[in-house]
Design a protein around this motif. Sequence first.
Motif, short mmCIF file in Angstrom:
data_model
loop_
_atom_site.label_atom_id
_atom_site.label_comp_id
_atom_site.label_asym_id
_atom_site.label_seq_id
_atom_site.Cartn_x
_atom_site.Cartn_y
_atom_site.Cartn_z
N VAL A 193 81.37 44.17 38.79
CA VAL A 193 81.63 43.34 37.74
C VAL A 193 82.20 41.98 38.93
CG1 VAL A 193 82.41 43.85 36.44
CG2 VAL A 193 83.84 43.64 37.54
N ASP A 194 81.46 40.83 38.88
CA ASP A 194 81.57 40.26 39.35
C ASP A 194 81.49 38.64 38.82
OD1 ASP A 194 78.92 38.26 39.36
OD2 ASP A 194 78.65 40.56 40.47
N LYS A 195 81.53 37.03 39.06
CA LYS A 195 81.96 36.17 37.96
C LYS A 195 81.85 34.68 38.97
CE LYS A 195 84.98 32.89 34.68
NZ LYS A 195 86.32 33.54 33.90
N SER A 196 81.26 33.86 39.04
CA SER A 196 81.24 32.67 40.21
C SER A 196 81.27 31.96 38.72
CB SER A 196 80.32 32.78 41.41
OG SER A 196 79.18 33.15 40.31
N GLY A 197 81.70 30.45 39.57
CA GLY A 197 80.94 28.63 38.99
C GLY A 197 81.36 27.88 39.73
N GLY A 214 78.27 38.91 35.98
CA GLY A 214 77.40 39.44 36.06
C GLY A 214 77.76 40.93 36.25
N ARG A 215 76.89 42.34 36.19
CA ARG A 215 77.20 43.50 36.13
C ARG A 215 76.21 44.02 36.91
NH1 ARG A 215 76.29 40.82 31.75
NH2 ARG A 215 75.72 41.56 30.87
N ARG A 234 70.64 45.39 37.89
CA ARG A 234 71.75 43.95 37.55
C ARG A 234 71.61 42.87 36.38
NH1 ARG A 234 76.23 40.57 40.18
NH2 ARG A 234 75.36 37.70 39.73
N LEU A 235 72.55 42.79 35.72
CA LEU A 235 72.49 41.74 34.67
C LEU A 235 73.62 40.96 34.93
CD1 LEU A 235 73.29 44.55 31.37
CD2 LEU A 235 70.74 43.65 32.84
N SER A 236 73.01 39.61 33.83
CA SER A 236 73.95 38.17 34.50
C SER A 236 73.79 37.16 33.01
CB SER A 236 74.08 37.42 36.28
OG SER A 236 72.43 36.84 36.22
N ASP A 237 74.61 36.49 33.40
CA ASP A 237 74.23 35.61 32.34
C ASP A 237 75.52 34.25 32.52
OD1 ASP A 237 74.27 37.08 29.64
OD2 ASP A 237 76.45 37.60 30.08
N SER A 254 72.19 27.73 28.75
CA SER A 254 72.55 28.74 29.61
C SER A 254 70.85 29.60 29.76
CB SER A 254 73.39 30.20 28.27
OG SER A 254 72.53 30.30 27.32
N TYR A 255 70.95 31.09 29.96
CA TYR A 255 69.71 31.68 30.49
C TYR A 255 70.47 33.29 31.14
CZ TYR A 255 69.83 30.57 35.66
OH TYR A 255 70.00 30.39 36.52
N LYS A 256 69.35 34.08 30.77
CA LYS A 256 70.10 36.14 31.16
C LYS A 256 69.27 36.35 31.71
CE LYS A 256 72.82 36.75 26.49
NZ LYS A 256 72.77 35.51 26.11
#
Length: 454
Positions: A193-197, A214-215, A234-237, A254-256
């Motif tokens: 799992v990850d997160k960025s900004g 993301g996952r 991989r899935l991401s929002d 937003s997009y997925k």
Amino acid sequence: MKGKAHRALHFSGNRGGCLLTAMGLLTAVAQPVFAADTVELVLQLETSLTSDSNPFRFYSQPVNTGPANPPDTVATPPGLNTPERDSVKGGDIRAGAIIPLLSDRTRLTLTGSLGNRYYKNYKDLDHHVAAGDATLDWAAGQVFNGHVSAGKEDRLFQYINGTFTDKDISHQKRAAADLNLKLTDEWSLNVKVDKSGLNYDLPVNQLYNFDERGRQFSGRYYSPTGSSVEVGTRLSDSNFPDRNAQEIADLDQSYKESEVFLDAEWRYSSKSVTSTHLGIIRRRYDNLTDRDTNLFNALWRGTYHYSPKLRLDLQLWDRPFTIVDRSVLYVITKALRFDAQWKYSDKSQMNFSTLLQNSDNVLVPRLAGLGDGSSRKEQLLRIGFGGAYEFERGFRVVLDSFYEKVRRESDGINLKQAVIKLGLEYTYENLPGSTSRMGLKRYQHSLSASDSLR
């Protein structure tokens, strides 16, 4: 000389003090085990001078030919300034530590960098750079292992085409955690799992402030020869929280994305290895569903160790990217890059790279001001050269440079930029190779060299 060195390595009180205080505390904590060399410590100082022929990356274009204008004459597009060479003084301090916890397989790695940049002409661009990362690698028996990481970086906005010349600082943050389950000597499962900004200071760029979550789930097979194959998804929002109603209507909020991928690495011999990433990305917008698309994501890398002193790398890719341009949805690039690293002696080394890239900017026609067509093609040529010489233990002279030329096919506009950096670097490490193991080079943002093969 003393005054110049002091100015080159001068830091703001808060930023410099924080890093020095942290290193002092880290050294104090490490003292009880330092004698056993169980903790790795690195301190690196660098002062540099950079010459940049086109800091804002202004475009130039052919002038209408005529008696007074030969065909090869170039001029600046209306509304843009003429490119002006500038010199930049830099001072950086980088530090890191690898701290074993419980066992050699469980360790904490802390790294950070602080620096200043002072421009001779574009003084409004004077700024601080800062970055820091923490990574915990862990293992539980022979079955479970993984890592947890977090990092942040502040740096100058990466200018695109000279249409924007105000100083802006980007603030990037990232965090990730992954778990590997070793089923057998050949098979393993991975969950990540990850997160960025990314955020900008200036309001004009804040429509590109974004957060991404993301996952990823995958399975990997390891052969007895060291080769491997991984298959996963991989899935991401992605969300852009600071867009107003008009910007949402133009670009959505937003997009997925979902990607099914295959990663493979083939160790042909002790001298050569190749790896590839193949993926299909399915992008779906929340509101502007007419822009939904499927994207191809491919990367191939090959490395050949011709000798203990010479390494050759070749990379080919066909990948989508995002840039800060409201008229561009995304960019698809097809490229070839060649790198050579030559360790001439124990004290000196050189590297060379060349990149050929074709880009297709997928546009929003109304925002791009186009009556027809939905893309804009560009060709890029980039050549890089670097070198380093250690004239005294821990002291190195470093050269880093590149030349880049971009040509836009639709209107013949060109962009040229040449950057040369000369630096003096001092490195202290209590164990040989600690600087490389900590990856401190990533904070230098090399001009001439590409990332190592992964």
